[in-house]
Each structure stands twice: as structure tokens, then as C-alpha cells.
Write an enzyme that holds these catalytic residues in place. Structure first.
Site, PDB file in Angstrom:
ATOM      1  N   ILE A 167     -13.386  35.418 -18.633  1.00 42.60           N
ATOM      2  CA  ILE A 167     -12.818  34.084 -18.875  1.00 42.60           C
ATOM      3  C   ILE A 167     -11.944  34.158 -20.120  1.00 42.60           C
ATOM      4  O   ILE A 167     -12.400  34.645 -21.153  1.00 42.60           O
ATOM      5  CB  ILE A 167     -13.969  33.060 -19.166  1.00 42.60           C
ATOM      6  CG1 ILE A 167     -14.889  32.920 -17.951  1.00 42.60           C
ATOM      7  CG2 ILE A 167     -13.429  31.698 -19.613  1.00 42.60           C
ATOM      8  CD1 ILE A 167     -14.230  32.311 -16.735  1.00 42.60           C
ATOM      9  N   HIS A 168     -10.714  33.705 -20.030  1.00 45.10           N
ATOM     10  CA  HIS A 168      -9.929  33.635 -21.278  1.00 45.10           C
ATOM     11  C   HIS A 168      -8.822  32.576 -21.270  1.00 45.10           C
ATOM     12  O   HIS A 168      -8.147  32.384 -22.271  1.00 45.10           O
ATOM     13  CB  HIS A 168      -9.333  34.994 -21.642  1.00 45.10           C
ATOM     14  CG  HIS A 168      -8.202  35.423 -20.736  1.00 45.10           C
ATOM     15  ND1 HIS A 168      -8.408  35.916 -19.473  1.00 45.10           N
ATOM     16  CD2 HIS A 168      -6.864  35.430 -20.908  1.00 45.10           C
ATOM     17  CE1 HIS A 168      -7.257  36.209 -18.914  1.00 45.10           C
ATOM     18  NE2 HIS A 168      -6.288  35.919 -19.762  1.00 45.10           N
ATOM     19  N   ARG A 169      -8.593  31.887 -20.144  1.00 46.29           N
ATOM     20  CA  ARG A 169      -7.493  30.908 -20.112  1.00 46.29           C
ATOM     21  C   ARG A 169      -7.841  29.707 -20.977  1.00 46.29           C
ATOM     22  O   ARG A 169      -8.988  29.219 -20.947  1.00 46.29           O
ATOM     23  CB  ARG A 169      -7.264  30.401 -18.678  1.00 46.29           C
ATOM     24  CG  ARG A 169      -6.853  31.481 -17.695  1.00 46.29           C
ATOM     25  CD  ARG A 169      -5.404  31.314 -17.244  1.00 46.29           C
ATOM     26  NE  ARG A 169      -4.531  32.241 -17.921  1.00 46.29           N
ATOM     27  CZ  ARG A 169      -4.383  33.538 -17.584  1.00 46.29           C
ATOM     28  NH1 ARG A 169      -5.052  34.062 -16.589  1.00 46.29           N
ATOM     29  NH2 ARG A 169      -3.559  34.294 -18.272  1.00 46.29           N
ATOM     30  N   ARG A 204     -10.768  35.733 -27.873  1.00 46.04           N
ATOM     31  CA  ARG A 204     -10.600  34.287 -28.124  1.00 46.04           C
ATOM     32  C   ARG A 204     -11.744  33.473 -27.493  1.00 46.04           C
ATOM     33  O   ARG A 204     -12.185  32.483 -28.045  1.00 46.04           O
ATOM     34  CB  ARG A 204      -9.228  33.769 -27.695  1.00 46.04           C
ATOM     35  CG  ARG A 204      -8.896  33.837 -26.252  1.00 46.04           C
ATOM     36  CD  ARG A 204      -7.431  33.433 -26.045  1.00 46.04           C
ATOM     37  NE  ARG A 204      -7.146  32.122 -26.621  1.00 46.04           N
ATOM     38  CZ  ARG A 204      -7.407  30.969 -26.006  1.00 46.04           C
ATOM     39  NH1 ARG A 204      -7.961  30.988 -24.820  1.00 46.04           N
ATOM     40  NH2 ARG A 204      -7.111  29.838 -26.576  1.00 46.04           N
ATOM     41  N   ASP A 238     -10.961  33.902 -14.459  1.00 45.43           N
ATOM     42  CA  ASP A 238      -9.763  33.064 -14.498  1.00 45.43           C
ATOM     43  C   ASP A 238      -8.541  33.940 -14.776  1.00 45.43           C
ATOM     44  O   ASP A 238      -7.456  33.441 -15.048  1.00 45.43           O
ATOM     45  CB  ASP A 238      -9.892  31.925 -15.524  1.00 45.43           C
ATOM     46  CG  ASP A 238     -10.075  32.426 -16.949  1.00 45.43           C
ATOM     47  OD1 ASP A 238      -9.965  33.655 -17.193  1.00 45.43           O
ATOM     48  OD2 ASP A 238     -10.312  31.585 -17.833  1.00 45.43           O
TER      49      ASP A 238
END
Ligand code: UDP
Length: 362
Positions: free
Chosen positions: A203-205, A236, A279
Site C-alpha cells: 500500500i502506498h497511494r 511513506r 494499490d
């Protein structure tokens, strides 16, 4: 022929590794500028160590800034280098701020621009990547599209000249590195993972990480599944989990939280997992190529063909468990994204364009 390639983010190192190899085999002179957008060793150095990617000639060290500041500073530095070192072509990949910065400088200096992975559209202009793609495509002279749909999207925006359907360089990368991954990766043993006995999640969006309700709903959905979730955490996302005080999720038995992994380890995880939850753009496509079901925690995707063929489901985190439980493997698995020779095709077309006089300062 002289090419300057601009890279900055993890997926770009992977894509460039196969193209740089093809350029070098064809005797084409390539200079690499690394903007520094991804900078820590697990997001950058490891790819230069493991893959056939030459070390960058220039490292701009620009990162951790808002979009405007980051893109502006990259443009300033890229322009300086290009003015001293005028190439025949600038080459950019995908849809990051590094892509956009390179494209804008190339256009201002009237240097022909190559865009690899052209024509992708999510039709969601809230995504920073969508803006980067659209602008870059409109500034490019050579556009290498991975799918027929990407060619169609370009046509609808009035871009037909210079567009070539070559397949996807990420498929080339999988085919090039799969055997090495099997021989050298120890990731399954290190985490005591048996094939088909875990899910793989990334997940990173911003749409998933920047809202605490959404991020906690995603982490909670991982704890509801029938198998543990291996979760290599993007820096992030890690920072957001920490800031939003959601660390407790990472200590449950359901989630195996690990740092970002090398590409070779990633290929092993992707090809051994029961299903992928993501994502990421690239990982949706890799799941398809490796024959794994994918559950995408987004409302839309640029890789629509994976959804159309039934291998990829767009899901809300609250429906993840149900979607996984009711998934049935489609009977068809057509070959998508080319034959794995996109990089060679790109180099052949570039050589042809030199013969026709485009992009040549020689
Ligand atoms: N990847 C990797 N290690 C990880 C996560 C991803 O090597 O821990 C690879 C993945 O296999 C794919 C690429 O990075 O080739 C995708 O990058 P990412 O998800 O960061 O970006 P996106 O494709 O969404 O732009």
C-alpha cells in the site's frame, strides 16, 4: 546516438534495467540521471546492486518535498546537466515527478522526448500520477505504449504520431529475473512462508495512506483474512502508520510487517502467494503475468484488462474478505503485455528513427 535517461523511483529502476541493457547491447550511449526521489537504500540502491542497471552518472538528491518544490528543483538541475551535455533524446518512464520534470525540461530545450509506458490513464485527476502521465504524453515524440488500450487512450487525446505498441517492459523484467530470483532469494525461508499459504500486500497511494480512517480500515481488513498477510511497507506508509498511531496492527499475528524488499524477493513473494492485495500499478500487472489473483484497494485502475479478464478485483477494504472468499479463478488467462521483448522493440524503433533523421545531433 546519445540518450539521457531520467530515473527517480523504484518502479523506474526496474523498468530501466531491461531497456538500459538493450541500449548497451545495441552500442547506444546512455547517461543516467537519478533525481533522488526515492533515496533510501531499500527503495533505490538495492535495485542498482541486483539488476543490470548501470550506476547513475548524476545524482540530484532531491526528495521529501511537496510536488511543486520537488518538480521545480529537479527541473533546474536537469536543465543544467542537459545544457552542458545535449543528448539526441531524453528518456523518461511512467508517471512520477521525475518523469514530469524530465519531460518539461526536454520540451523547453527542444530535445526529443521518449516516454516509456505511455498512454496509461486512470481518468482520476486527483492522482498526482495522472497529471504527470497526461502532460508527459503530450510532450513526447516517441511514445511506447504497453497495451492496445493505452494506444486507444492516446488516440482519443489526439496523439497518434510516434505511438508504438511494444508491450510492457515490466514483463521483460519478470522474464529476465525470474530464474535469478528462484536461485538466490531466501525470502520464503527467512519468514517461514510456504507457497500459497500467505497473502502479499503493498500500500502506498496517498488515497489510501493519507486518511487515518481509510488506512486503519485497510490494516483491519488484513487481520480478517484466513491467511497471514506479508506486508513489505513503503516508507511513506510506515511514516503514516506511525503518525496515525496505528502500529498495533503491525504486531498482530495476522500481519507480517517487513521493510521494502528487493525486486528478486518481490518476484518470489508474488509468485508464491495465494493472492496479491495492493494499490500499486506495477504489482497489479505483475500479479496477472505471474497468474495470481489480485485485489486492488482502489476505485479505478490503469490496468483495466486485468479486471476485464477477471483476475483483478477493485475492492473497498470493508469488502476485502468477502471478495477473496468468493473469488473463483477465471478459466481464461490470455497473454497480455507482449512477449517480453518490449525493450528490444524500443531500441529497434529508436535506431529506425535515427535513420529517418529524428532525434539526431550527429
Ligand atoms: N517492488 C519491490 N519491492 C517492494 C515493493 C515493490 O521490488 O517491496 C517492485 C514491484 O515488484 C514492482 C514495482 O516495485 O516491480 C512497483 O513499484 P511501486 O508499487 O512502488 O510503484 P507503482 O507501480 O505503483 O508506481
Amino acid at each position: 546516438m546519445k540518450i539521457i535517461t531520467i530515473l527517480g523511483a523504484r518502479p523506474q529502476f526496474i523498468k530501466a534495467s531491461v531497456v538500459s541493457c538493450a541500449l548497451s547491447n545495441a552500442g547506444i550511449d546512455e547517461t543516467i540521471i537519478h533525481t533522488g526521489q526515492h533515496f533510501d537504500s531499500l527503495m533505490s540502491d538495492i535495485f542498482f546492486q541486483d539488476l543490470d542497471l548501470p550506476q547513475p552518472h548524476y545524482h540530484l538528491n532531491i526528495h521529501s518535498l511537496n510536488h511543486g518544490a520537488m518538480t521545480g528543483r529537479m527541473m533546474e538541475k536537469i536543465e543544467e546537466i542537459l545544457l552542458q551535455n545535449l543528448p539526441d533524446w531524453i528518456c523518461v518512464y511512467g508517471d512520477t515527478n521525475s518523469t514530469l520534470a524530465g519531460a518539461l525540461v526536454a520540451a523547453k530545450l527542444h530535445i526529443p522526448l521518449i516516454h516509456i509506458e505511455a498512454g496509461l490513464r486512470s481518468f482520476n485527476r486527483q492522482m498526482p500520477e495522472e497529471i504527470n502521465r497526461v502532460v508527459t504524453d503530450h510532450l513526447s515524440q516517441l511514445l511506447f505504449a504497453p497495451t492496445p488500450l493505452a494506444v486507444e487512450c492516446l488516440q482519443k487525446e489526439g496523439i497518434a504520431e510516434g505511438v508504438h505498441l511494444v508491450g510492457d517492459v515490466m514483463k521483460d523484467a519478470i522474464l529476465s529475473y525470474q530464474a535469478k530470483a528462484k536461485q538466490t532469494s531466501e525470502i520464503l525461508a527467512r519468514h517461514q512462508l510456504a507457497p500459497n499459504n500467505f497473502y502479499l500486500a503493498t500500500i502506498h497511494r496517498p488515497s489510501n495512506t493519507d486518511d487515518s480512517r481509510r488506512l486503519s480500515s485497510i490494516l483491519n481488513s488484513f487481520t480478517q483474512l484466513d491467511l497471514p498477510v506479508v506486508f513489505p511497507i513503503h516508507p511513506r506508509t510506515k511514516a503514516q502508520i506511525h503518525q496515525m498511531d496505528l502500529n498495533d496492527y503491525l504486531t498482530t499475528n495476522s500481519i507480517i510487517a517487513i521493510p521494502p524488499v528487493s525486486y528478486l524477493d518481490m518476484l518470489m513473494l508474488e509468485s508464491s502467494c495465494q493472492a496479491v492485495i495492493t494499490d500499486s500499478g506495477g504489482i497489479q500487472k505483475e500479479a496477472y503475468i505471474l497468474g495470481r489473483p489480485c485485489f486492488t484497494l482502489r476505485e479505478e485502475t490503469e490496468w483495466k484488462e486485468t479486471v476485464d479478464w477477471g483476475w483483478n478485483k477493485l475492492v473497498h477494504p470493508e469488502n476485502l474478505r468477502e471478495s477473496i472468499t468468493h473469488f473463483t479463478q477465471p478459466s481464461e488467462w490470455p497473454i497480455l503485455y507482449g512477449k517480453g521483448d518490449a525493450a528490444i522493440e524500443i531500441v529497434n524503433i529508436l535506431r529506425g528513427s535515427r535513420e529517418q533523421g529524428a532525434g539526431s545531433r550527429e
